[in-house]
Design a protein around this motif. Structure first.
Motif, PDB file in Angstrom:
ATOM      1  N   SER A 153      -3.415   5.771   7.587  1.00 51.70           N
ATOM      2  CA  SER A 153      -3.356   4.546   8.389  1.00 51.70           C
ATOM      3  C   SER A 153      -4.482   4.482   9.413  1.00 51.70           C
ATOM      4  O   SER A 153      -5.024   3.405   9.685  1.00 51.70           O
ATOM      5  N   TRP A 154      -4.863   5.649   9.966  1.00 53.43           N
ATOM      6  CA  TRP A 154      -5.915   5.653  10.984  1.00 53.43           C
ATOM      7  C   TRP A 154      -7.299   5.401  10.383  1.00 53.43           C
ATOM      8  O   TRP A 154      -8.239   5.042  11.079  1.00 53.43           O
ATOM      9  N   GLN A 164      -7.777   3.254   7.626  1.00 52.28           N
ATOM     10  CA  GLN A 164      -7.838   1.949   6.981  1.00 52.28           C
ATOM     11  C   GLN A 164      -8.725   0.934   7.706  1.00 52.28           C
ATOM     12  O   GLN A 164      -9.449   0.182   7.045  1.00 52.28           O
ATOM     13  N   LYS A 188      -7.414  11.721  12.905  1.00 53.37           N
ATOM     14  CA  LYS A 188      -7.653  10.378  13.411  1.00 53.37           C
ATOM     15  C   LYS A 188      -9.148  10.095  13.451  1.00 53.37           C
ATOM     16  O   LYS A 188      -9.980  11.010  13.431  1.00 53.37           O
ATOM     17  N   SER A 195       4.726  -4.474   2.314  1.00 49.76           N
ATOM     18  CA  SER A 195       3.471  -3.734   2.141  1.00 49.76           C
ATOM     19  C   SER A 195       2.745  -4.299   0.933  1.00 49.76           C
ATOM     20  O   SER A 195       3.353  -4.989   0.096  1.00 49.76           O
ATOM     21  N   SER A 254      -4.272   0.589   1.002  1.00 51.34           N
ATOM     22  CA  SER A 254      -3.088   0.899   1.811  1.00 51.34           C
ATOM     23  C   SER A 254      -2.641   2.345   1.637  1.00 51.34           C
ATOM     24  O   SER A 254      -1.831   2.841   2.426  1.00 51.34           O
ATOM     25  N   GLN A 255      -3.151   3.023   0.605  1.00 59.62           N
ATOM     26  CA  GLN A 255      -2.808   4.427   0.399  1.00 59.62           C
ATOM     27  C   GLN A 255      -3.669   5.366   1.245  1.00 59.62           C
ATOM     28  O   GLN A 255      -3.376   6.562   1.351  1.00 59.62           O
TER      29      GLN A 255
END
Length: 281
Positions: free
Chosen positions: A87-88, A90, A227, A11, A83-84
């Motif tokens: 995830s949806w 980014q 999301k 990562s 990256s923090q």
């Protein structure tokens, strides 16, 4: 002492920690010694090297200066902070960082690029965000595109309810509305308010954003609580753009919007004097 081994390919945070340890050891410094140079504890250095803590931009700039790493960690920290983000989210943040124009309608909160740190914290806390400090830092990192050499044009239409819905204390809201007014002084940022009296508008489905680029297709983006939905479908993007045009036409002018923001700030979130006459939040 057992030293945790990192996989630098796991990562951005692992890569940062791996490189920090490598650069520190190459300089012949202990964690405590580097910490004393960059004004933190050796324990914090160790936590960042083992990915237990997320580095800040200020920390990274100090490390670059201390280790003579020519901006390496200042560049890496942007990837680490991105990256923090969820995830949806980014992929959108990546495109947002490269856009030349942003047109967004916000029905619930101030757009992330225009949020103050305390307002962002209150919004994220209300949404039960994990790693609150890291999430706030990541949101503020997104705002760096506003101060780059060629910042994007940012056109924001806020539903008036956003001004009245308090996140945090009166002081937090007062500072946030003041920030919106200050941003009006930037040529690339424009904020309009859709007044409550406009009951019939084409964005009843909620907030959405359209990103434009110099050479890539336009993107439309919307989300729910867990999301995001992003598409370059020309029909969808065209529909969102038309809806945004209607919202802009129904919204107050930039000048009248600023006047409304200032009025709400003073009427709802003004400093309240104590009995001795001094002002408090």
């Amino acid at each position: 002492m057992h030293i945790r081994e990192l996989d630098p390919s796991a990562s951005p945070l692992d890569y940062y920690g791996y490189e920090l340890r490598r650069a520190r050891e190459a300089a012949g410094l202990t964690q405590r010694a580097l910490g004393s140079i960059v004004f933190c504890t050796g324990s914090l250095i160790g936590q960042i090297e083992t990915t237990l803590k997320v580095p800040t931009r200020e920390f990274s700039e100090r490390v670059d200066a201390a280790l003579g790493t020519d901006g390496t960690f200042s560049r890496l920290v942007g990837l680490v902070l991105r990256s923090q983000l969820p995830s949806w989210f980014q992929p959108f943040a990546e495109l947002e960082s490269r856009t030349t124009s942003i047109a967004t309608f916000q029905a619930q909160v101030v757009y992330g690029l225009l949020q103050t740190p305390d307002y962002a914290r209150a919004v994220l806390q209300a949404g039960w965000a994990d790693g609150l400090d890291e999430q706030v830092a990541a949101r503020l990192e997104r705002q760096r595109i506003l101060t780059r050499e060629a910042p994007p044009w940012v056109w924001v239409v806020l539903d008036e309810v956003v001004l009245h819905r308090p996140f945090g204390s009166d002081k937090v809201m007062r500072e946030q509305l003041t920030h919106l007014l200050d941003l009006q002084g930037r040529r690339q940022v424009r904020v309009q308010v859709l007044p409550l009296g406009v009951g019939n508008h084409p964005a009843t489905a909620g907030s959405f954003t359209v990103l434009r680029f110099d050479s890539d297709p336009e993107i439309s983006y919307s989300e729910n609580y867990d999301k995001g939905y992003m598409t370059a479908n020309p029909d969808v993007v065209r529909d969102c753009s038309h809806r945004y045009d209607h919202l802009q036409a129904a919204a107050l002018s930039i000048e009248d919007s600023a006047a409304l923001i200032a009025r709400v700030r003073e009427e709802r979130y003004a400093e309240q004097p104590e009995p001795d006459g001094s002002a408090v939040a």
